[in-house]
Design an enzyme around this catalytic site. Structure first.
Site, short mmCIF file in Angstrom:
data_model
loop_
_atom_site.label_atom_id
_atom_site.label_comp_id
_atom_site.label_asym_id
_atom_site.label_seq_id
_atom_site.Cartn_x
_atom_site.Cartn_y
_atom_site.Cartn_z
N ASP A 1 -8.24 18.71 -13.82
CA ASP A 1 -8.50 17.36 -14.32
C ASP A 1 -8.16 17.35 -15.80
O ASP A 1 -8.83 18.00 -16.61
CB ASP A 1 -9.98 17.01 -14.07
CG ASP A 1 -10.31 15.57 -14.45
OD1 ASP A 1 -9.66 15.03 -15.37
OD2 ASP A 1 -11.25 15.01 -13.86
N LYS B 1 -9.19 6.22 -19.06
CA LYS B 1 -9.62 6.74 -20.36
C LYS B 1 -8.47 6.67 -21.38
O LYS B 1 -8.02 5.59 -21.69
CB LYS B 1 -10.17 8.15 -20.18
CG LYS B 1 -11.15 8.29 -18.99
CD LYS B 1 -12.45 7.53 -19.16
CE LYS B 1 -13.29 7.44 -17.89
NZ LYS B 1 -13.63 8.71 -17.28
N ARG C 1 0.85 -1.20 0.00
CA ARG C 1 0.00 0.00 0.00
C ARG C 1 0.88 1.24 0.00
O ARG C 1 0.59 2.24 -0.66
CB ARG C 1 -0.95 0.01 1.20
CG ARG C 1 -1.63 1.38 1.38
CD ARG C 1 -2.90 1.36 2.23
NE ARG C 1 -2.81 0.54 3.41
CZ ARG C 1 -2.15 0.86 4.52
NH1 ARG C 1 -1.51 2.01 4.62
NH2 ARG C 1 -2.12 0.03 5.54
C1 LIG Z 1 -13.95 9.12 -15.98
C2 LIG Z 1 -13.52 10.42 -15.44
C3 LIG Z 1 -13.19 10.58 -14.08
C4 LIG Z 1 -13.33 9.44 -13.10
O1 LIG Z 1 -12.46 8.41 -13.38
P1 LIG Z 1 -12.75 6.88 -13.00
O2 LIG Z 1 -11.52 6.20 -13.47
O3 LIG Z 1 -14.00 6.48 -13.71
O4 LIG Z 1 -12.92 6.82 -11.52
C5 LIG Z 1 -12.75 11.81 -13.66
N1 LIG Z 1 -12.66 12.86 -14.50
C6 LIG Z 1 -12.98 12.74 -15.81
C7 LIG Z 1 -12.86 13.94 -16.69
C8 LIG Z 1 -13.42 11.54 -16.32
O5 LIG Z 1 -13.75 11.44 -17.61
#
Ligand SMILES: *Cc1c(COP(=O)(O)O)cnc(C)c1O
Length: 377
Positions: free
Chosen positions: A170, A195, A46
């Site tokens: 983000d 993604k 961890r």
């Molecule tokens: C999918 C997504 C998240 C969350 O990510 P997960 O891997 O699904 O927890 C956060 N920000 C954006 C812009 C996303 O497309």
């Protein structure tokens, strides 16, 4: 070095022990500490794992930051970064940040006393006006989801800096291949590596990169203390995905450009949202801060019925949530990602029942057009 080269040569070209070009998957929970008088780098997985460390160092290099951290999901990365704040602090966010990011702020963190105000970040002055004496950070995301609105990162980060706030961005939609928030002044970049970074719709993972070592220590304390870490296999899949990010992103983006232009001319389509299109209101700002419009677009059909019919008839796109994979994905925000948003609020945000979001994959774009045309008609 240019970004494409960095995706391949970023300090993990070959395993120093065996020379293996693939980073070894170290599948262990604990590490032998025979000589307890000597501190060693790894003691418990961890707290640290060599496979994970390779990904953490890789994303730090790609984002131009000093420290990188990997998490069990994108939302775990967001939640853990928000964990550096305290009860009584306040955060200003863009109103169209990822739904899960808003949900964690508006439920869990709200209960724990972290306040958040959401504003339309396409207007940087709205951010300035939302700043209060207890504001500690601005949380941004651009292009936004699902309407691909553009936030002027430099201006918003500048406003945050003037007020002594941290800026968190983000960067999931763009990836560091196309946009580098830290170079634009941000303090922390976060990602859903699920993604484009992973890129194959086969692993869930998240990342955070801090500009300074000091912020890195704070995020590490949450990573280790909160414990939302990824397993080594998922980490390895993300590392493998990153190696082909350039060719995937370039090809998917080239198709997205063509598809967006083609959709704009389609009789059954009312409006297309894509920062690569001439008429997109944020295009100039986007081009100044990113190296391409990416591979996600959205469009409105003329009626809600035809949007639903499209999702049922389209064959080369999965009707699903998520994005950034090699396969084209069509999602229906009103019933998927934004289903929990009340209808009136959805209408205010422009998330109509006619809106479809497309993450363009690696299929031949002519096939996508023919398939979309059949599904729209
Ligand atoms: C999918 C997504 C998240 C969350 O990510 P997960 O891997 O699904 O927890 C956060 N920000 C954006 C812009 C996303 O497309």
């Amino acid at each position: 070095m240019k970004r494409g080269t960095l995706l391949i040569h970023n300090g993990h070209d070959a395993d120093p022990v065996t020379g293996a070009l693939g980073v070894p998957v170290v599948q262990t929970s604990t590490f032998d500490q025979r000589d307890v008088s000597k501190p060693q780098e790894y003691d418990y997985a961890r707290s640290g794992n060599p496979t994970r460390k390779a990904l953490e160092e890789t994303i730090a290099v790609l984002e131009g930051g000093s420290k990188g951290y990997a998490f069990g999901s994108g939302i775990a990365a967001v939640s853990s970064v928000l964990g550096i704040f305290s009860a009584g602090d306040h955060i200003v966010t863009a109103e169209d940040i990822y739904g899960g990011s808003w949900r964690i702020l508006n439920t869990f963190y709200k209960r724990w006393g972290l306040e958040a105000t959401a504003v339309d970040a396409a207007d940087p002055e709205a951010i300035r006006q939302a700043i209060k004496p207890n504001t500690k950070a601005v949380f941004l995301e651009t292009p936004s989801n699902p309407l691909l609105k553009i936030t002027d990162l430099k201006r918003c980060i500048g406003i945050a800096k003037e007020a002594g706030l941290l800026s968190i961005v983000d960067n999931t939609f763009m990836t560091p291949y196309l946009q580098q928030p830290l170079a634009l002044g941000a303090d922390i970049a976060v990602h859903s590596a699920t993604k484009f970074l992973g890129g194959h719709s086969d692993a869930i993972s998240g990342l955070a990169v801090t500009k300074t070592e000091e912020l890195g220590k704070q995020v590490y304390a949450v990573q280790n203390g909160f414990g939302a870490v990824p397993g080594p296999w998922d980490v390895w899949l993300i590392l493998r995905g990153i190696k082909t990010l350039k060719v995937r992103m370039e090809a998917q983006q080239a198709s997205a450009r063509k598809l967006a232009a083609w959709l704009s001319e389609h009789k059954q389509v009312a409006e297309v949202f894509y920062p690569g299109l001439e008429g997109h209101p944020g295009r100039t700002i986007h081009e100044a801060q990113a190296d391409g419009p990416g591979a996600v677009l959205s469009f409105k059909t003329k009626t809600a019925e035809s949007a639903i019919r499209f999702l049922g008839k389209v064959e080369l796109a999965a009707a699903a949530v998520s994005l950034g994979g090699v396969e084209t994905i069509a999602s229906y925000p009103a019933k998927m990602s934004h289903a929990s948003v009340p209808p009136q609020e959805r209408a205010r945000l422009g998330i109509a029942d006619t809106l479809i979001r497309i993450s363009v994959g690696l299929e031949d774009v002519e096939d996508l057009m023919a398939d979309f045309d059949a599904a729209l008609s």
